[in-house]
Design a protein around this motif. Sequence first.
Motif, PDB file in Angstrom:
ATOM      1  N   GLU A 392      81.489  50.730  36.973  1.00  0.00           N
ATOM      2  CA  GLU A 392      81.203  49.299  36.944  1.00  0.00           C
ATOM      3  C   GLU A 392      79.712  49.061  36.720  1.00  0.00           C
ATOM      4  O   GLU A 392      79.315  48.106  36.057  1.00  0.00           O
ATOM      5  N   ARG A 393      78.872  49.961  37.260  1.00  0.00           N
ATOM      6  CA  ARG A 393      77.429  49.815  37.067  1.00  0.00           C
ATOM      7  C   ARG A 393      77.055  49.973  35.600  1.00  0.00           C
ATOM      8  O   ARG A 393      76.231  49.233  35.069  1.00  0.00           O
ATOM      9  N   THR A 394      77.672  50.956  34.923  1.00  0.00           N
ATOM     10  CA  THR A 394      77.387  51.154  33.499  1.00  0.00           C
ATOM     11  C   THR A 394      77.850  49.952  32.683  1.00  0.00           C
ATOM     12  O   THR A 394      77.146  49.502  31.765  1.00  0.00           O
ATOM     13  N   LEU A 395      79.020  49.413  33.024  1.00  0.00           N
ATOM     14  CA  LEU A 395      79.508  48.227  32.309  1.00  0.00           C
ATOM     15  C   LEU A 395      78.544  47.067  32.508  1.00  0.00           C
ATOM     16  O   LEU A 395      78.218  46.352  31.548  1.00  0.00           O
ATOM     17  N   TYR A 396      78.078  46.875  33.724  1.00  0.00           N
ATOM     18  CA  TYR A 396      77.153  45.770  33.993  1.00  0.00           C
ATOM     19  C   TYR A 396      75.868  45.950  33.190  1.00  0.00           C
ATOM     20  O   TYR A 396      75.331  45.004  32.617  1.00  0.00           O
ATOM     21  N   ARG A 397      75.375  47.196  33.116  1.00  0.00           N
ATOM     22  CA  ARG A 397      74.159  47.469  32.372  1.00  0.00           C
ATOM     23  C   ARG A 397      74.355  47.194  30.890  1.00  0.00           C
ATOM     24  O   ARG A 397      73.483  46.654  30.192  1.00  0.00           O
ATOM     25  N   LYS A 398      75.558  47.548  30.352  1.00  0.00           N
ATOM     26  CA  LYS A 398      75.846  47.306  28.943  1.00  0.00           C
ATOM     27  C   LYS A 398      75.927  45.800  28.653  1.00  0.00           C
ATOM     28  O   LYS A 398      75.475  45.333  27.614  1.00  0.00           O
ATOM     29  N   LYS A 400      74.308  43.439  30.186  1.00  0.00           N
ATOM     30  CA  LYS A 400      72.937  42.951  30.132  1.00  0.00           C
ATOM     31  C   LYS A 400      72.261  43.381  28.839  1.00  0.00           C
ATOM     32  O   LYS A 400      71.550  42.606  28.201  1.00  0.00           O
ATOM     33  N   GLU A 401      72.485  44.643  28.443  1.00  0.00           N
ATOM     34  CA  GLU A 401      71.835  45.183  27.251  1.00  0.00           C
ATOM     35  C   GLU A 401      72.235  44.431  25.986  1.00  0.00           C
ATOM     36  O   GLU A 401      71.416  44.189  25.086  1.00  0.00           O
ATOM     37  N   TYR A 402      73.507  44.001  25.911  1.00  0.00           N
ATOM     38  CA  TYR A 402      73.992  43.316  24.721  1.00  0.00           C
ATOM     39  C   TYR A 402      73.958  41.794  24.860  1.00  0.00           C
ATOM     40  O   TYR A 402      74.465  41.083  23.997  1.00  0.00           O
ATOM     41  N   GLY A 403      73.386  41.299  25.958  1.00  0.00           N
ATOM     42  CA  GLY A 403      73.268  39.848  26.116  1.00  0.00           C
ATOM     43  C   GLY A 403      74.608  39.159  26.218  1.00  0.00           C
ATOM     44  O   GLY A 403      74.786  38.064  25.678  1.00  0.00           O
TER      45      GLY A 403
END
Length: 405
Positions: A392-398, A400-403
């Motif tokens: 879930e942390r990686t998904l959240y980071r992605k 944010k990364e892709y706006g």
Amino acid sequence: MKESSTTIPPQVLQAKQRFGIIGNAPALVAAVERALRVAPIDLSVLVTGESGAGKEFFPQIIHAYSARKHAKYIAVNCGAIPEGTIDSELFGHEKGAFTGAVDSRKGYFEEADGGTIFLDEVAEMPLTTQARLLRVLESGEYIKVGSSTVQKTNVRIVAATNVDLLAAVSQGKFREDLYYRLSTVQIHVPPLRDRGMDIRLLTRKFAADFSERYRMPSISFTEESDDALRHYRWPGNVRQLKNVVEQLALFEGGNTISVSTLEEYLPSVNTSYMPVAGGDLHSYQREREMLFGMIFNLQSRIDELQQQMAKNSFHSSLMVHPKEVETNAAPPCSEVSYSEVTEQPRIPTTAIVRSPQPPASLEDNEREMIRRALERNEGRRKAAAAELQISERTLYRKIKEYGME
């Protein structure tokens, strides 16, 4: 099973009992003893260790045995707060500071004045917020979002991370000056796989707790299954062990757990403990590679489908419209050769020759996969992460990364 008190200082036994810490591994005992020793001294502490190892207990020990024990203790998960709002959460904001700020708000540093703040996953903190945090550590000063007034706070900061912060410093992802400020004292929590017989103690404790909770007959373990548990790598540490035992207590109530039964509840890829060369690898890299692998597989399937559609479109474009056959008074089909039908081509060039579309980039494909997963799961990020087989942390980071927020 009762823990042995030999060679373990009484104050450590008391702290373990108070906070429900199970285990006698020397590294664990040393970590608890270190937390007790630093608790009365008002210094910043950095707790390190793998995810799920139990780092959250140590800030509580430090606070409970410090002079601040009667003041507030606030735990903040830095990785769960969006980058755009973390400054407001930590330091507060004034009315009208940003869209949606209909009232002024106190931040955690104001709320916890005189107490302790636990910053979990501190490596996830944005660089701009790191600069603000450094100022708090150096002078106790901060400024609310949207304000120009300097405020003071008196808090003790305990931070935790499962990331190699020195590596993050070398990569420009974490401030070096902040690292040295936070890590005045370091406490390392050992991974479960290095705690030996603690695994047996924890397994028995969790099994008894869950059997009582679900009102199921108790489970037992063979000697071979005990060995298998002790030699398993436990990438998720105590959190993973607790999850496995909960499933066993629920679905195998009253049974004796054999190795074959145990393997049904453990990922087969990690059934044994294999040391990782060069130290622990950060999970982000592995998750990114896995996600890219999924994207490559998806892209290859899309390419095959596009080729098949182009082929079908080409064959269909060679067919003659029925009105053309009537106008030319063509003889029966058996007497018409291919050359006769195609002597006067009426097929527009664009029907056969298609301008190739530029291939989508990996980032575009990744963004689209995440968008569709979120749509299918009605915006539930935990379910979308499970579908994509990433944390879930990686998904959240992605996101944010892709706006995509």
